[in-house]
Design an enzyme around this catalytic site. Structure first.
Site, PDB file in Angstrom:
ATOM      1  N   ASP A  25      17.277  37.429  61.538  1.00 16.89           N
ATOM      2  CA  ASP A  25      17.959  36.926  62.731  1.00 16.89           C
ATOM      3  C   ASP A  25      19.315  37.610  62.777  1.00 16.89           C
ATOM      4  O   ASP A  25      20.092  37.516  61.822  1.00 16.89           O
ATOM      5  CB  ASP A  25      18.163  35.406  62.643  1.00 16.89           C
ATOM      6  N   ASP A  59       7.553  29.468  70.790  1.00 18.47           N
ATOM      7  CA  ASP A  59       8.178  28.417  69.989  1.00 18.47           C
ATOM      8  C   ASP A  59       7.450  27.109  70.295  1.00 18.47           C
ATOM      9  O   ASP A  59       7.475  26.638  71.441  1.00 18.47           O
ATOM     10  CB  ASP A  59       9.671  28.279  70.336  1.00 18.47           C
TER      11      ASP A  59
END
Lengths: 251, 205
Positions: A11, A130
């Protein structure tokens, strides 16, 4: 035999690797290019960069990160996070990404999946989903970093994105992301059974056994982990040895 | 000099970087004169077959490549560039390729019986060697290399097949015939094994 893939995920925010828990609470985890080199040396099968930079203006930093990385490592690199337009995809591919992952933009404008796969090829278009469980055997698609419930059924959405031209699905369980108690194996197997393209399981890796479970019981083609690799709790090779021990196809 | 042929299909930087590890004279080009003066050619590419062949023809590169290769210049086709070396492709229609080698590019979907196999064939899979090509000098059998493709080569000419890989069926994953080489996989994305193949092409082929 086709090997199951072990994928470290980085990330990246404002050009630095960071890691949060349940999408909040951020820790610095180093320079992305250095991390990529480290994982290459450990024998990672692929790398994923997720750009979580808040402002759109700062996104060019990611293009530089990608360009520098592909000059250093000889492995497939996928980039996602904040990808909104065909131009965003083209810029990332031109910077050296092998695959680009689309998330919220695909939900808001599903036609972008068709356009992108026709333009650049199915093989380089990943759709990230997600997912959050809302009832037994029912998961909804969340967008905008997990803040908005679209009330779309994850299984239906997975089938739709594949019909539109997605070449791979990056499936993150928001319930297990960052908490290191294992992947959501039911979710993972349900999506993997529903679609004909490879599925990357994400969210929940706390040890090598969790990765093995995602690839066997979860029927995933690849398992992704971030924090356990970043902070040196586990190497890619530790996971590989565990997979070998359990007879799971690996490199 | 090694010429990486640029016909507008995808980023060539990864390919260039891999070749630069073993040669200090690598150029990315679409110019006939550069291709003509090169010692070796690399034909990369990702995307759709039809777009690739259209772009090659538009730039007149198809004829130049065929002329140089027929005159004996070594060429390495990678992924889509590998597929372009053959007679034709059935990717979303039926299109003619460069025809440098015999074979057709067909879809896994039409040939794999196991419906559970995921397509594209994506990830690291193994090589078996069917002729002793210099391309695979010092590469152990069953080495893993990186694939990402939906279509594969079908050929009756087994003499050209240098390596095969199993994915629902045994398919040719590399060819080597006289001065013509090709890999369905990506050597530039295959870490040390891939780099060795790049080195072999530069040093031995």
């Amino acid at each position: 035999m086709l090997a199951k893939r072990i994928i470290p995920c980085l990330d990246v925010r404002d050009g630095r690797v960071v890691k949060g828990v349940n999408f909040v609470g951020i820790r610095d985890a180093g320079d992305p290019v250095e991390c990529a080199i480290k994982y290459d040396a450990q024998g990672a099968d692929e790398l994923i960069f997720l750009d979580i930079t808040a402002s759109h203006e700062q996104r060019n930093i990611m293009l530089e990160v990608v360009a520098k990385t592909v000059e250093q490592v000889y492995m497939p690199v996928t980039v996602g996070g904040g990808v909104r337009t065909i131009d965003d995809i083209r810029n990332l591919l031109n910077a050296g990404a092998d695959k680009v992952s689309i998330n919220s933009a695909a939900v808001k404008n599903p036609e972008i999946i068709n356009q992108a796969s026709q333009r650049f090829g199915t093989q380089c278009i990943v759709v990230a989903i997600d997912a959050k469980q809302v009832a037994p055997n029912r998961w909804n698609v969340f967008i905008n970093g997990g803040r908005i419930d679209t009330e779309i059924d994850v299984i239906q959405w997975a089938k739709e994105v594949v019909n539109r031209g997605a070449g791979e699905i990056l499936l993150t369980s928001m319930d297990s992301d960052g908490v290191k108690t294992g992947f959501d194996l039911e979710l993972c197997a349900a999506v993997s059974d529903a679609v004909c393209v490879p599925v990357i399981a994400s969210g929940g890796a706390g040890n090598a056994q969790h990765m093995a479970d995602a690839l066997s019981k979860g029927k995933a083609d690849a398992a992704l982990a971030a924090s356990i690799f970043h902070f040196g709790e586990l190497t890619v090779d530790d996971v590989r040895q565990e997979l070998k021990k359990q007879g799971i196809a690996t490199r | 000099m090694i010429a990486i042929i640029d016909y507008g299909m995808g980023n060539l930087r990864s390919v260039e970087t891999a070749f630069e590890k073993y040669s200090d004279n690598v150029v990315i080009t679409d110019e006939a004169s550069v291709i003509h003066s090169a010692d070796k050619l690399v034909l990369p590419g990702v995307g759709a077959f039809r777009d690739a062949i259209d772009l090659l023809q538009e730039k007149g590169l198809d004829k130049i490549i065929c002329k140089e290769v027929k005159a004996g210049k070594p060429i390495l086709g990678i992924c889509l560039g590998f597929q372009l070396l053959f007679n034709d492709s059935f990717e979303n229609g039926h299109y003619q390729g460069l025809g440098l080698l015999d074979g057709s590019i067909v879809s896994f979907k039409d040939y794999i019986k196991d419906v559970k196999l995921k397509i594209p064939h994506m990830g690291w899979n193994q090589l078996s060697f069917s002729n002793s090509s210099k391309l695979f000098n010092n590469i152990p059998i069953n080495s893993h290399v990186y694939f990402v493709h939906t279509y594969f080569l079908k050929t009756d000419n087994n003499d050209i097949v240098a390596a095969t890989t199993n994915y629902g069926l045994e398919f040719p994953s590399a060819v080597a015939y006289q001065n013509i080489y090709g890999t369905q996989f990506h050597p530039e994305k295959s870490q040390s094994v891939g780099l060795k193949i790049v080195e072999n092409f530069i040093e031995l082929c």
